[in-house]
Design a protein around this motif. Structure first.
Motif: not given
Length: 434
Positions: A123, A165-167, A169, A182, A186, A209-210, A236
């Motif tokens: 992170t 991927a724009d995950v 943090n 996000m 992405t 994405l999650p 992920t």
């Protein structure tokens, strides 16, 4: 069996079929086998695994040992491992006149997956922006310009590239506004990668994405529109597999981080995942632990078994048996437990080399049995038998491992030194000093 081709994907003779209602948006995916054919002549039978790397090298293994003593067919390489000198100085990776595989001396028989970040990624305190991805290099946190990663695809010539991927943090689920950012980023970053990779023979894997399927419905629709340009999807977490539209089922599915162990692998195989970045293997090797689980066999009357053994245990000091009876890896054919424990105690790096060779062989054999069970029709029976036979948790090592790299730790404050000093003053009276 599924046949996966670079850039375009065709599905033939599905090994584990499911039925779909007209207009359905998701599938009830099932375990499946397949063949991934890459443009440079690489052929991979799935389900299968990737070996994570540190600075382009499978930990503890030189390229010749990787080639001669393991069945690894593909490696997972992170760009953030190589660009600590940017932007003040051009990283050596970019000045080397040959592709990435030559720079890291990857054997010609192995294929290469390029990712912007390690998996699992540490992170970063700074959030991503439209133009930059926050990363952790060996000298600290910094920004990776998206344009630099896109240009690296052309310059480094990987066999497979993972789009960014724009995950978020954060531990808490992202809010509505954050999810929109996000998804927008992405999608935008994927379009940039597709522009560069088109016509190069590089296979592009798009991230899923999650977040819940309803919240990323527009993004998934964008993937469907570009399905002919994609070769795979990246996940992920296990739950992300459930949101995949029917139109994308023919793509390769990659689990980017398997840190729990083989139970997590089987759960994802049951959902139709084809490739796995098995980060748990390196963790076990670093801890001085030898794996010994198998997917095949009857296992009648066996339950609650350990999947691995801590080789620091003193009872192995005089044990002249191999790590695993019947194992055909180099370690088990040539060496015994007492020698490996001695090397661990002496902090001799040969211990971790031998453990890594054995542990990768166990994983290779495991995936071979999984494929065979699907093809022969006993997958579900084998999965239930495995889950009843072995504990889900891996054992914890009791000794100290090899010297740790900073990015192996979570980025939290207030911690002490990662490694004990190698030397101490002879004038000190601590620890019985003179």
């Amino acid at each position: 069996m599924n046949t996966f081709r670079v850039l375009k994907t065709a599905v033939t003779d599905v090994a584990a079929t499911t039925t779909h209602q007209p207009g359905a948006t998701t599938t009830a995916a099932a375990a499946r086998t397949g063949v991934l054919n890459l443009s440079k002549g690489f052929t991979l039978h799935t389900p299968n695994f990737l070996a994570p790397t540190s600075r382009g090298v499978v930990p503890h293994l030189s390229p010749d040992n990787l080639e001669r003593n393991t069945g690894v067919e593909g490696v997972f390489v992170a760009l953030e491992d190589f660009i600590e000198k940017a932007p003040q100085r051009v990283p050596p990776l970019y000045t080397y006149p040959s592709p990435l595989r030559t720079f890291i001396s990857l054997p010609a028989s192995k294929f290469l997956v390029l990712s912007p970040r390690r998996s699992p990624a540490i992170t970063c305190p700074k959030a991503n922006s439209d133009a930059n991805l926050s990363i952790l290099t060996s000298v600290g946190f910094r920004d990776l310009p998206i344009k630099d990663y896109v240009s690296a695809v052309m310059r480094l010539e990987p066999d497979i590239v993972l789009s960014i991927a724009d995950v978020a943090n954060t531990v808490a689920p992202p809010g509505k506004n954050r999810v929109q950012k996000m998804l927008g980023r992405t999608e935008m970053w994927l379009d940039e990668v597709l522009k560069v990779a088109g016509g190069t023979g590089v296979a592009v894997f798009a991230p899923v994405l999650p977040v819940e399927k309803e919240r990323q419905r527009m993004y998934l629709s964008h993937l469907v529109e570009n399905v002919e340009k994609l070769s795979g999807l990246v996940f992920t977490n296990v739950e992300g597999v459930d949101v995949v539209p029917v139109e994308l089922e023919g793509l390769v599915k990659l689990g980017s981080d398997v840190s729990v162990g083989p139970h997590q692998v089987l759960e994802m195989v049951g959902k139709g995942v084809d490739l796995f970045n098995v980060s748990f293997v390196g963790g076990m090797t670093d801890a001085g632990i030898a794996l010994h689980f198998t997917f095949g066999g009857d296992g009648e009357g066996e339950e609650g078994l350990e999947m691995a053994t801590d080789m620091w245990d003193v009872r192995f000091a005089t044990d002249l048996s191999p790590l695993e009876e019947g194992c055909e890896c180099y370690t088990c054919r040539v060496h015994h437990k007492a020698y490996i424990r001695h090397c661990l105690e002496a902090k001799e790096m040969t211990a971790w080399v031998l453990l890594q060779i054995h542990n990768l062989k166990v994983v290779e054999r495991f995936f071979g049995d999984v494929r065979r069970s699907i093809e022969e029709g006993w997958w579900e029976e084998g999965r239930k038998r495995f889950e009843g036979r072995y504990k889900r948790e891996m054992p914890v090592g009791t000794g100290s491992g090899p010297r740790l790299r900073g990015y192996q730790y979570k980025s939290v404050g207030g911690e002490g030194r990662l490694n004990e000093p190698a030397y101490r003053s002879l004038d000190s009276d601590d620890e019985g000093g003179l």
